[in-house]
Design a protein around this motif. Structure first.
Motif, PDB file in Angstrom:
ATOM      1  N   ASN A 161       0.810  -1.223   0.000  1.00  0.00           N
ATOM      2  CA  ASN A 161       0.000   0.000   0.000  1.00  0.00           C
ATOM      3  C   ASN A 161       0.839   1.267   0.000  1.00  0.00           C
ATOM      4  OD1 ASN A 161      -2.354  -1.503  -0.018  1.00  0.00           O
ATOM      5  ND2 ASN A 161      -2.578  -1.456   2.199  1.00  0.00           N
ATOM      6  N   ASN A 162       1.937   1.281   0.748  1.00  0.00           N
ATOM      7  CA  ASN A 162       2.742   2.500   0.904  1.00  0.00           C
ATOM      8  C   ASN A 162       3.853   2.636  -0.116  1.00  0.00           C
ATOM      9  OD1 ASN A 162       1.168   2.900   3.174  1.00  0.00           O
ATOM     10  ND2 ASN A 162       2.716   2.129   4.581  1.00  0.00           N
ATOM     11  N   ASN A 163       4.317   1.509  -0.650  1.00  0.00           N
ATOM     12  CA  ASN A 163       5.426   1.505  -1.609  1.00  0.00           C
ATOM     13  C   ASN A 163       6.653   2.240  -1.048  1.00  0.00           C
ATOM     14  OD1 ASN A 163       6.586   0.726  -4.059  1.00  0.00           O
ATOM     15  ND2 ASN A 163       6.083   2.682  -5.031  1.00  0.00           N
ATOM     16  N   GLU A 164       6.913   2.023   0.246  1.00  0.00           N
ATOM     17  CA  GLU A 164       8.052   2.643   0.921  1.00  0.00           C
ATOM     18  C   GLU A 164       8.868   1.573   1.630  1.00  0.00           C
ATOM     19  OE1 GLU A 164       6.256   5.449   3.562  1.00  0.00           O
ATOM     20  OE2 GLU A 164       5.744   6.832   1.945  1.00  0.00           O
ATOM     21  N   ILE A 165      10.177   1.719   1.601  1.00  0.00           N
ATOM     22  CA  ILE A 165      11.075   0.727   2.185  1.00  0.00           C
ATOM     23  C   ILE A 165      10.811   0.522   3.672  1.00  0.00           C
ATOM     24  CG2 ILE A 165      12.960   2.359   2.645  1.00  0.00           C
ATOM     25  CD1 ILE A 165      13.365  -1.288   1.443  1.00  0.00           C
ATOM     26  N   GLU A 166      10.417   1.573   4.376  1.00  0.00           N
ATOM     27  CA  GLU A 166      10.161   1.471   5.813  1.00  0.00           C
ATOM     28  C   GLU A 166       9.001   0.535   6.131  1.00  0.00           C
ATOM     29  OE1 GLU A 166      10.174   4.495   4.177  1.00  0.00           O
ATOM     30  OE2 GLU A 166      12.246   5.004   4.656  1.00  0.00           O
ATOM     31  N   SER A 167       8.141   0.288   5.150  1.00  0.00           N
ATOM     32  CA  SER A 167       6.972  -0.565   5.350  1.00  0.00           C
ATOM     33  C   SER A 167       7.256  -2.039   5.051  1.00  0.00           C
ATOM     34  CB  SER A 167       5.822  -0.090   4.456  1.00  0.00           C
ATOM     35  OG  SER A 167       5.485   1.240   4.769  1.00  0.00           O
ATOM     36  N   ALA A 168       8.403  -2.314   4.491  1.00  0.00           N
ATOM     37  CA  ALA A 168       8.737  -3.684   4.087  1.00  0.00           C
ATOM     38  C   ALA A 168       9.676  -4.336   5.093  1.00  0.00           C
ATOM     39  CB  ALA A 168       9.400  -3.666   2.711  1.00  0.00           C
ATOM     40  N   LEU A 169       9.700  -5.644   5.082  1.00  0.00           N
ATOM     41  CA  LEU A 169      10.658  -6.396   5.879  1.00  0.00           C
ATOM     42  C   LEU A 169      12.036  -6.208   5.251  1.00  0.00           C
ATOM     43  CD1 LEU A 169      11.116  -8.564   8.138  1.00  0.00           C
ATOM     44  CD2 LEU A 169      10.947 -10.244   6.306  1.00  0.00           C
ATOM     45  N   ASN A 170      13.019  -5.868   6.044  1.00  0.00           N
ATOM     46  CA  ASN A 170      14.350  -5.615   5.508  1.00  0.00           C
ATOM     47  C   ASN A 170      15.149  -6.930   5.466  1.00  0.00           C
ATOM     48  OD1 ASN A 170      16.945  -4.753   4.879  1.00  0.00           O
ATOM     49  ND2 ASN A 170      16.705  -2.827   5.988  1.00  0.00           N
ATOM     50  N   TYR A 171      15.059  -7.628   4.359  1.00  0.00           N
ATOM     51  CA  TYR A 171      15.757  -8.907   4.226  1.00  0.00           C
ATOM     52  C   TYR A 171      17.263  -8.724   4.074  1.00  0.00           C
ATOM     53  CZ  TYR A 171      14.581  -7.753  -0.639  1.00  0.00           C
ATOM     54  OH  TYR A 171      14.389  -7.101  -1.833  1.00  0.00           O
ATOM     55  N   ARG A 172      17.693  -7.534   3.703  1.00  0.00           N
ATOM     56  CA  ARG A 172      19.133  -7.262   3.663  1.00  0.00           C
ATOM     57  C   ARG A 172      19.716  -7.292   5.081  1.00  0.00           C
ATOM     58  NH1 ARG A 172      22.288  -2.685   0.257  1.00  0.00           N
ATOM     59  NH2 ARG A 172      24.339  -3.082   1.146  1.00  0.00           N
ATOM     60  N   THR A 173      18.986  -6.711   6.032  1.00  0.00           N
ATOM     61  CA  THR A 173      19.413  -6.738   7.437  1.00  0.00           C
ATOM     62  C   THR A 173      19.494  -8.168   7.942  1.00  0.00           C
ATOM     63  OG1 THR A 173      18.492  -4.554   7.877  1.00  0.00           O
ATOM     64  CG2 THR A 173      18.814  -5.994   9.781  1.00  0.00           C
ATOM     65  N   ILE A 174      18.483  -8.977   7.625  1.00  0.00           N
ATOM     66  CA  ILE A 174      18.487 -10.378   8.044  1.00  0.00           C
ATOM     67  C   ILE A 174      19.700 -11.094   7.467  1.00  0.00           C
ATOM     68  CG2 ILE A 174      17.271 -12.580   7.836  1.00  0.00           C
ATOM     69  CD1 ILE A 174      14.636 -10.958   7.919  1.00  0.00           C
ATOM     70  N   HIS A 214      19.451 -24.195  13.554  1.00  0.00           N
ATOM     71  CA  HIS A 214      18.598 -23.606  14.594  1.00  0.00           C
ATOM     72  C   HIS A 214      18.975 -22.146  14.859  1.00  0.00           C
ATOM     73  CE1 HIS A 214      16.491 -23.069  18.400  1.00  0.00           C
ATOM     74  NE2 HIS A 214      17.635 -22.634  18.890  1.00  0.00           N
ATOM     75  N   GLU A 215      20.257 -21.872  14.986  1.00  0.00           N
ATOM     76  CA  GLU A 215      20.696 -20.506  15.286  1.00  0.00           C
ATOM     77  C   GLU A 215      20.328 -19.540  14.159  1.00  0.00           C
ATOM     78  OE1 GLU A 215      24.783 -20.418  16.619  1.00  0.00           O
ATOM     79  OE2 GLU A 215      24.387 -21.936  18.158  1.00  0.00           O
ATOM     80  N   VAL A 216      20.468 -19.966  12.916  1.00  0.00           N
ATOM     81  CA  VAL A 216      20.084 -19.109  11.791  1.00  0.00           C
ATOM     82  C   VAL A 216      18.566 -18.898  11.795  1.00  0.00           C
ATOM     83  CG1 VAL A 216      19.982 -18.933   9.270  1.00  0.00           C
ATOM     84  CG2 VAL A 216      22.104 -19.675  10.391  1.00  0.00           C
ATOM     85  N   LEU A 217      17.813 -19.945  12.070  1.00  0.00           N
ATOM     86  CA  LEU A 217      16.357 -19.818  12.150  1.00  0.00           C
ATOM     87  C   LEU A 217      15.959 -18.816  13.232  1.00  0.00           C
ATOM     88  CD1 LEU A 217      13.546 -20.756  11.208  1.00  0.00           C
ATOM     89  CD2 LEU A 217      13.748 -22.649  12.848  1.00  0.00           C
ATOM     90  N   MET A 218      16.640 -18.824  14.372  1.00  0.00           N
ATOM     91  CA  MET A 218      16.333 -17.879  15.447  1.00  0.00           C
ATOM     92  C   MET A 218      16.651 -16.442  15.042  1.00  0.00           C
ATOM     93  SD  MET A 218      14.823 -19.594  17.781  1.00  0.00           S
ATOM     94  CE  MET A 218      14.112 -20.413  16.345  1.00  0.00           C
ATOM     95  N   ILE A 219      17.689 -16.240  14.250  1.00  0.00           N
ATOM     96  CA  ILE A 219      18.000 -14.902  13.732  1.00  0.00           C
ATOM     97  C   ILE A 219      16.840 -14.393  12.891  1.00  0.00           C
ATOM     98  CG2 ILE A 219      19.454 -13.642  12.080  1.00  0.00           C
ATOM     99  CD1 ILE A 219      21.808 -15.423  13.101  1.00  0.00           C
ATOM    100  N   VAL A 220      16.326 -15.253  12.029  1.00  0.00           N
ATOM    101  CA  VAL A 220      15.210 -14.866  11.167  1.00  0.00           C
ATOM    102  C   VAL A 220      13.962 -14.578  12.001  1.00  0.00           C
ATOM    103  CG1 VAL A 220      13.698 -15.604   9.277  1.00  0.00           C
ATOM    104  CG2 VAL A 220      16.149 -16.176   9.219  1.00  0.00           C
ATOM    105  N   MET A 221      13.659 -15.461  12.949  1.00  0.00           N
ATOM    106  CA  MET A 221      12.442 -15.315  13.749  1.00  0.00           C
ATOM    107  C   MET A 221      12.533 -14.169  14.757  1.00  0.00           C
ATOM    108  SD  MET A 221      10.288 -17.392  12.456  1.00  0.00           S
ATOM    109  CE  MET A 221       8.962 -17.215  13.660  1.00  0.00           C
ATOM    110  N   ASP A 222      13.716 -13.644  15.010  1.00  0.00           N
ATOM    111  CA  ASP A 222      13.857 -12.477  15.887  1.00  0.00           C
ATOM    112  C   ASP A 222      13.184 -11.238  15.302  1.00  0.00           C
ATOM    113  OD1 ASP A 222      15.094 -13.586  18.075  1.00  0.00           O
ATOM    114  OD2 ASP A 222      17.126 -12.994  17.485  1.00  0.00           O
ATOM    115  N   HIS A 223      12.899 -11.270  14.020  1.00  0.00           N
ATOM    116  CA  HIS A 223      12.219 -10.156  13.370  1.00  0.00           C
ATOM    117  C   HIS A 223      10.712 -10.365  13.536  1.00  0.00           C
ATOM    118  CE1 HIS A 223      15.822  -8.404  11.502  1.00  0.00           C
ATOM    119  NE2 HIS A 223      16.264  -9.642  11.658  1.00  0.00           N
ATOM    120  N   ALA A 224      10.090  -9.473  14.276  1.00  0.00           N
ATOM    121  CA  ALA A 224       8.685  -9.637  14.674  1.00  0.00           C
ATOM    122  C   ALA A 224       7.729  -9.774  13.497  1.00  0.00           C
ATOM    123  CB  ALA A 224       8.264  -8.459  15.552  1.00  0.00           C
TER     124      ALA A 224
END
Length: 127
Positions: A51-64, A85-95
């Motif tokens: 809807n917003n077409n703005e980076i702030e509204s998207a999940l930042n997969y670069r950060t992950i 498991h540890e990599v999965l927890m890094i991903v899931m840390d993003h709400a």
């Protein structure tokens, strides 16, 4: 198709992230870095991004991806299961991540096999 029927559950894939780590329990594995190939698949609600077409509204997969690189590259892990498991927890840390699957391949871990991989997944309970 009316807007009320559009599903904005985005699937993001990080494919073939090739890193090097000390992984294993044999002396050769403990003393020598090996390639690991990481694949991540995740889902999140992308309604705001659409809807917003703005980076702030998207999940930042670069950060992950940067967090995964920082955690894995050059570090030591005894078991492929623990690393996955540890990599999965890094991903899931993003709400925003509602579901994720991580597969990590250890190329040439077995004679006559291209690779061995472990896959784990996690999801958030519905609120």
């Amino acid at each position: 198709m009316t807007p009320s029927t559009v599903d904005h559950q985005a699937t993001v894939r990080i494919k073939d992230l090739l890193l090097r780590a000390y992984i294993g329990i044999k002396e050769e594995e403990i003393n020598n870095q090996q390639d690991v190939l990481i694949n991540v698949k995740l889902r999140y609600d992308a309604t705001a991004a659409v809807n917003n077409n703005e980076i702030e509204s998207a999940l930042n997969y670069r950060t992950i991806t940067k967090q995964i690189i920082h955690h894995v590259d050059g570090n030591r892990f005894a078991l492929l299961e623990r690393l996955t498991h540890e990599v999965l927890m890094i991903v899931m840390d993003h709400a925003a991540v509602q579901w994720a699957q991580v597969e990590i391949d250890k190329p040439h871990a077995l004679r006559y096999a291209e690779s061995v991989s472990v896959t784990l997944q996690a999801h958030r309970e519905a609120a």
